[in-house]
Design a protein around this motif. Structure first.
Motif, mmCIF file in Angstrom:
data_model
loop_
_atom_site.group_PDB
_atom_site.id
_atom_site.type_symbol
_atom_site.label_atom_id
_atom_site.label_comp_id
_atom_site.label_asym_id
_atom_site.label_seq_id
_atom_site.Cartn_x
_atom_site.Cartn_y
_atom_site.Cartn_z
ATOM 1 N N LEU A 87 9.783 10.307 -7.395
ATOM 2 C CA LEU A 87 8.925 9.203 -6.945
ATOM 3 C C LEU A 87 9.793 7.987 -6.674
ATOM 4 O O LEU A 87 10.708 7.684 -7.459
ATOM 5 C CB LEU A 87 7.877 8.906 -8.016
ATOM 6 C CG LEU A 87 6.859 7.789 -7.740
ATOM 7 C CD1 LEU A 87 5.507 8.148 -8.331
ATOM 8 C CD2 LEU A 87 7.339 6.465 -8.359
ATOM 9 N N SER A 88 9.537 7.294 -5.562
ATOM 10 C CA SER A 88 10.268 6.075 -5.231
ATOM 11 C C SER A 88 9.289 5.014 -4.768
ATOM 12 O O SER A 88 8.238 5.322 -4.198
ATOM 13 C CB SER A 88 11.314 6.343 -4.136
ATOM 14 O OG SER A 88 10.684 6.781 -2.955
ATOM 15 N N VAL A 89 9.646 3.750 -5.032
ATOM 16 C CA VAL A 89 8.776 2.609 -4.712
ATOM 17 C C VAL A 89 9.574 1.629 -3.851
ATOM 18 O O VAL A 89 10.703 1.255 -4.197
ATOM 19 C CB VAL A 89 8.270 1.904 -5.981
ATOM 20 C CG1 VAL A 89 7.322 0.761 -5.613
ATOM 21 C CG2 VAL A 89 7.573 2.894 -6.894
ATOM 22 N N ALA A 90 8.968 1.221 -2.726
ATOM 23 C CA ALA A 90 9.555 0.191 -1.855
ATOM 24 C C ALA A 90 8.502 -0.876 -1.639
ATOM 25 O O ALA A 90 7.330 -0.568 -1.415
ATOM 26 C CB ALA A 90 9.996 0.785 -0.518
ATOM 27 N N SER A 91 8.908 -2.130 -1.714
ATOM 28 C CA SER A 91 7.927 -3.210 -1.600
ATOM 29 C C SER A 91 8.577 -4.452 -1.030
ATOM 30 O O SER A 91 9.800 -4.639 -1.125
ATOM 31 C CB SER A 91 7.323 -3.521 -2.976
ATOM 32 O OG SER A 91 6.329 -4.524 -2.879
ATOM 33 N N ALA A 92 7.753 -5.299 -0.405
ATOM 34 C CA ALA A 92 8.185 -6.584 0.126
ATOM 35 C C ALA A 92 7.090 -7.593 -0.160
ATOM 36 O O ALA A 92 5.910 -7.325 0.082
ATOM 37 C CB ALA A 92 8.456 -6.502 1.627
ATOM 38 N N LEU A 93 7.469 -8.744 -0.696
ATOM 39 C CA LEU A 93 6.484 -9.766 -1.039
ATOM 40 C C LEU A 93 5.686 -10.186 0.191
ATOM 41 O O LEU A 93 6.254 -10.492 1.237
ATOM 42 C CB LEU A 93 7.183 -10.983 -1.649
ATOM 43 C CG LEU A 93 7.664 -10.824 -3.100
ATOM 44 C CD1 LEU A 93 8.421 -12.063 -3.543
ATOM 45 C CD2 LEU A 93 6.490 -10.565 -4.035
ATOM 46 N N GLY A 94 4.359 -10.184 0.037
ATOM 47 C CA GLY A 94 3.483 -10.617 1.126
ATOM 48 C C GLY A 94 3.189 -9.555 2.148
ATOM 49 O O GLY A 94 2.333 -9.758 3.022
ATOM 50 N N ARG A 95 3.863 -8.378 2.084
ATOM 51 C CA ARG A 95 3.643 -7.340 3.096
ATOM 52 C C ARG A 95 3.170 -6.015 2.511
ATOM 53 O O ARG A 95 2.801 -5.121 3.253
ATOM 54 C CB ARG A 95 4.917 -7.111 3.912
ATOM 55 C CG ARG A 95 5.268 -8.278 4.811
ATOM 56 C CD ARG A 95 6.405 -7.932 5.725
ATOM 57 N NE ARG A 95 7.651 -7.766 4.990
ATOM 58 C CZ ARG A 95 8.810 -7.443 5.566
ATOM 59 N NH1 ARG A 95 8.855 -7.227 6.862
ATOM 60 N NH2 ARG A 95 9.900 -7.317 4.840
ATOM 61 N N GLY B 98 2.549 -7.231 -2.808
ATOM 62 C CA GLY B 98 3.917 -6.749 -2.936
ATOM 63 C C GLY B 98 4.491 -7.016 -4.322
ATOM 64 O O GLY B 98 3.859 -7.630 -5.186
ATOM 65 N N ILE B 99 5.728 -6.558 -4.521
ATOM 66 C CA ILE B 99 6.407 -6.669 -5.813
ATOM 67 C C ILE B 99 7.707 -7.429 -5.611
ATOM 68 O O ILE B 99 8.444 -7.188 -4.643
ATOM 69 C CB ILE B 99 6.690 -5.272 -6.409
ATOM 70 C CG1 ILE B 99 5.382 -4.480 -6.544
ATOM 71 C CG2 ILE B 99 7.377 -5.388 -7.767
ATOM 72 C CD1 ILE B 99 5.593 -3.042 -6.969
ATOM 73 N N SER B 100 7.994 -8.339 -6.524
ATOM 74 C CA SER B 100 9.218 -9.132 -6.426
ATOM 75 C C SER B 100 10.450 -8.239 -6.568
ATOM 76 O O SER B 100 10.449 -7.293 -7.364
ATOM 77 C CB SER B 100 9.216 -10.205 -7.509
ATOM 78 O OG SER B 100 10.430 -10.916 -7.500
ATOM 79 N N PRO B 101 11.514 -8.508 -5.812
ATOM 80 C CA PRO B 101 12.712 -7.657 -5.888
ATOM 81 C C PRO B 101 13.355 -7.616 -7.274
ATOM 82 O O PRO B 101 13.986 -6.626 -7.631
ATOM 83 C CB PRO B 101 13.656 -8.286 -4.854
ATOM 84 C CG PRO B 101 12.761 -9.042 -3.926
ATOM 85 C CD PRO B 101 11.619 -9.522 -4.758
ATOM 86 N N VAL C 47 2.814 9.834 0.865
ATOM 87 C CA VAL C 47 3.084 8.404 0.920
ATOM 88 C C VAL C 47 1.778 7.648 0.743
ATOM 89 O O VAL C 47 0.798 7.919 1.455
ATOM 90 C CB VAL C 47 3.744 7.997 2.255
ATOM 91 C CG1 VAL C 47 4.033 6.510 2.256
ATOM 92 C CG2 VAL C 47 5.019 8.794 2.483
ATOM 93 N N VAL C 48 1.769 6.697 -0.203
ATOM 94 C CA VAL C 48 0.616 5.804 -0.421
ATOM 95 C C VAL C 48 1.072 4.390 -0.081
ATOM 96 O O VAL C 48 2.000 3.870 -0.713
ATOM 97 C CB VAL C 48 0.111 5.885 -1.876
ATOM 98 C CG1 VAL C 48 -1.075 4.936 -2.065
ATOM 99 C CG2 VAL C 48 -0.282 7.312 -2.235
ATOM 100 N N ARG C 49 0.411 3.776 0.897
ATOM 101 C CA ARG C 49 0.784 2.432 1.358
ATOM 102 C C ARG C 49 -0.385 1.477 1.128
ATOM 103 O O ARG C 49 -1.551 1.873 1.254
ATOM 104 C CB ARG C 49 1.147 2.424 2.832
ATOM 105 C CG ARG C 49 2.395 3.217 3.180
ATOM 106 C CD ARG C 49 2.728 3.027 4.655
ATOM 107 N NE ARG C 49 3.947 3.739 5.035
ATOM 108 C CZ ARG C 49 3.975 4.987 5.470
ATOM 109 N NH1 ARG C 49 2.833 5.676 5.571
ATOM 110 N NH2 ARG C 49 5.113 5.562 5.807
#
Length: 582
Positions: free
Chosen positions: A555-563, A514-517, A507-509
């Motif tokens: 590979l999977s990517v999860a993101s939230a704007l600003g976080r 962040g990335i827009s939904p 896991v790379v955090r």
């Protein structure tokens, strides 16, 4: 044969009548119950209000000095009689009287009227015994002196060692008269199940269910219903109440308790009215069903006549319609074939364009890789021979070398994306791969001002993969994370790896923007990038995904704007991979 067509409508009408009866009976019964519950609520509040009017009267009157003096001095009895008479008149109570410890009445509000309580013994009454023992008492009974029923509320009066009981008699027959004038089938029932107030004359002093001999004997001892043969009176209910519901002879009732007493309040409604309405619904349903059946029969006969007249024209129309439908299907098939042909041509053209683009990019990469290497060597030689006085030239040369290296890295990505190199697979430890990758990105991390944090487990995390290509995947993911936190004062990048024996998880955090939904599903597509054209081609994640697919990973990517963004790589653990290989 003539009667047979009428059997089915009659049977359906019978079923409709039964269903209507059932639904109407249930609905009307529920409505009646709701009305009875509302009636019980209002009536119980009226009863409680009538009792509450006099609940405090014995306590207040018992505190008067004349009452207390009457218990210890016979000379004060006249003043006590007059005081009780005045209080009963102003309060509206039926009677108010004082009993000494032996149970004899020594003062009463009716002291100067026929049927006076003075001198009478009431030690057998429960309200006297309860007041002497507990301080308060209450009891409904028919008066043994006057023959007038009433509700007796009592309070103990204590003067030193002398004790007495002050009793107020409340006449509740006004409620009964109100019920009767309103035609309400309402009754008050005591704790033993005997009706003592009722809007119906035939209910008065009758038990709801048969009384036991013990209860009859106790009521006789207390003379609660003096002169009423309770043992010979028929009970009102057919059987014991079920919860709050009760059934009598021709009526149904609801029962509720009265607060502050052991009484119950019962409100009834005739069942004949419910039956009549339900029967009306059943009759209406059966007649409506028969009417609908008659209309349907007439319509069916008319339809048959019209069908006979139009059968020939309908056949012709059917043939025309069938032929028209065939022609329409042929036209639609030809249109679909033309559409498919155009789509196939477009796919072929696009595939040819992509193939040409791939050949052209491979040629371009081959042509510019060597000049770029020569330029880097030349700039390195220039740095080595640069005089110390040229302080402004050295940074410029370093900048030029950095740009050349970025171009070389892009060329390397293009080579990897355009050519599939199988390579050998080995048993590797992800911890060493991550450590090497972090060393490779150290210059970039220093430029960003963020040191990647590697949380390494104590035990080896083994997988079957190509070490160089796996290192390429980790380097690409860490570089993306560093790009995301660049320029943020609180930016952090962390790398964790773990294994549960079945899967190894890397896991790379980062704590970047962040990335827009709406664009998150496209981040792994080739040539899609949120960076400017000068910063990348957008093929890094797609290359990583292709490499991991060769190793059996994903590979999977999860993101939230600003976080920030979290990229998770899952590979089969070494044991499972070896078993699959075998």
């Amino acid at each position: 044969m003539r009667m047979r067509p009428m059997i089915l409508p009659a049977f359906v009408a019978l079923i409709a009548a039964a269903l209507a009866w059932f639904v109407a009976d249930r609905w009307i019964t529920a409505t009646v119950r709701e009305g009875l519950d509302q009636s019980l609520l209002l009536t119980s509040r009226a009863v409680e209000a009538e009792i509450d009017r006099f609940a405090a009267l014995p306590d207040v009157a018992g505190e008067d000095a004349r009452i207390r003096a009457a218990l210890i001095d016979p000379r004060a009895l006249e003043d006590a009689n007059r005081y009780l008479e005045t209080v009963a008149t102003h309060a509206g109570a039926s009677e108010l009287f004082l009993i000494n410890a032996e149970g004899r009445t020594i003062a009463a509000s009716n002291w100067n009227r026929p049927g006076s309580f003075v001198g009478e013994f009431y030690s057998f009454r429960p309200y006297f015994r309860e007041a002497i023992e507990t301080g308060r008492g209450q009891f409904y009974a028919i008066g043994v002196t006057t023959g007038v029923p009433g509700y007796f509320l009592s309070t103990r009066v204590q003067v030193g060692t002398m004790a007495g009981v002050l009793v107020v008699k409340v006449d509740l027959r006004g409620l009964q008269e109100t019920w009767r004038s309103a035609g309400a089938d309402v009754a008050l029932v005591d704790g033993d199940g005997v009706v003592f107030l009722s809007g119906r004359e035939d209910w008065l002093y009758r038990p709801l269910t048969p009384l036991s001999d013990k209860v009859i004997q106790r009521l006789a001892e207390t003379r609660a219903y003096d002169g009423v043969p309770l043992g010979a009176v028929a009970p009102l209910l057919r059987q014991a109440p079920t919860g709050d519901d009760a059934q009598g002879d021709g009526w149904t009732a609801r029962i509720a308790s009265v607060s502050g007493t052991d009484w119950s309040l019962m409100a009834a409604h005739p069942t004949a009215a419910i039956t009549t309405v339900a029967a009306g619904w059943a009759l209406a349903a059966s007649l409506l069903t028969l009417a609908v059946a008659g209309l349907f029969k007439a319509w069916d006969q008319r339809r048959q006549i019209i069908a006979l007249k139009l059968s020939q024209s309908e056949r012709l129309e059917a043939m025309v319609t069938a032929r028209t439908a065939d022609l329409a299907r042929e036209v639609e098939a030809r249109k679909q074939a033309e559409t498919d042909l155009r789509a196939a041509q477009e796919h072929l053209i696009h595939a040819e364009k992509m193939a040409a683009l791939g050949r052209m990019s491979t040629a371009i990469v081959h042509e510019i890789s060597q000049p770029l290497a020569a330029m880097e060597a030349t700039l390195t030689a220039a740095e080595m021979t640069l005089a110390a006085s040229e302080s402004q030239t050295a940074p410029r040369l370093a900048t030029a070398k950095g740009l050349i290296r970025r171009m070389q890295r892009t060329i390397k990505h293009l080579k990897s994306f355009g050519r599939k190199e199988p390579g050998a697979l080995d048993l590797i430890d992800l911890r060493s791969v991550i450590s090497s990758a972090i060393e490779l990105v150290t210059p970039r991390a220093r430029a960003v001002g963020v040191v990647p944090e590697f949380i390494s487990p104590s035990q080896a995390v083994s997988v079957i993969a190509g070490p160089v290509r796996m290192e390429q995947v980790v380097v690409n993911l860490i570089l993306n994370a560093l790009d995301a936190v660049e320029g943020r004062g609180d930016g952090r990048v962390s790398v964790t790896v773990e294994s549960d024996g079945v899967e190894a998880r890397l896991v790379v955090r980062d704590t970047g923007v962040g990335i827009s939904p709406d664009i998150l599903p496209r981040v792994a597509e080739p040539f899609f990038s949120t960076k400017s054209a000068a910063e990348g081609l957008g093929i890094g994640l797609s290359i990583c995904k292709a490499i991991l697919a060769e190793f059996g990973g994903k590979l999977s990517v999860a993101s939230a704007l600003g976080r920030g963004t979290t990229v998770t790589v899952v590979l089969p653990a070494a044991a499972l991979a070896q078993a699959a290989a075998e």
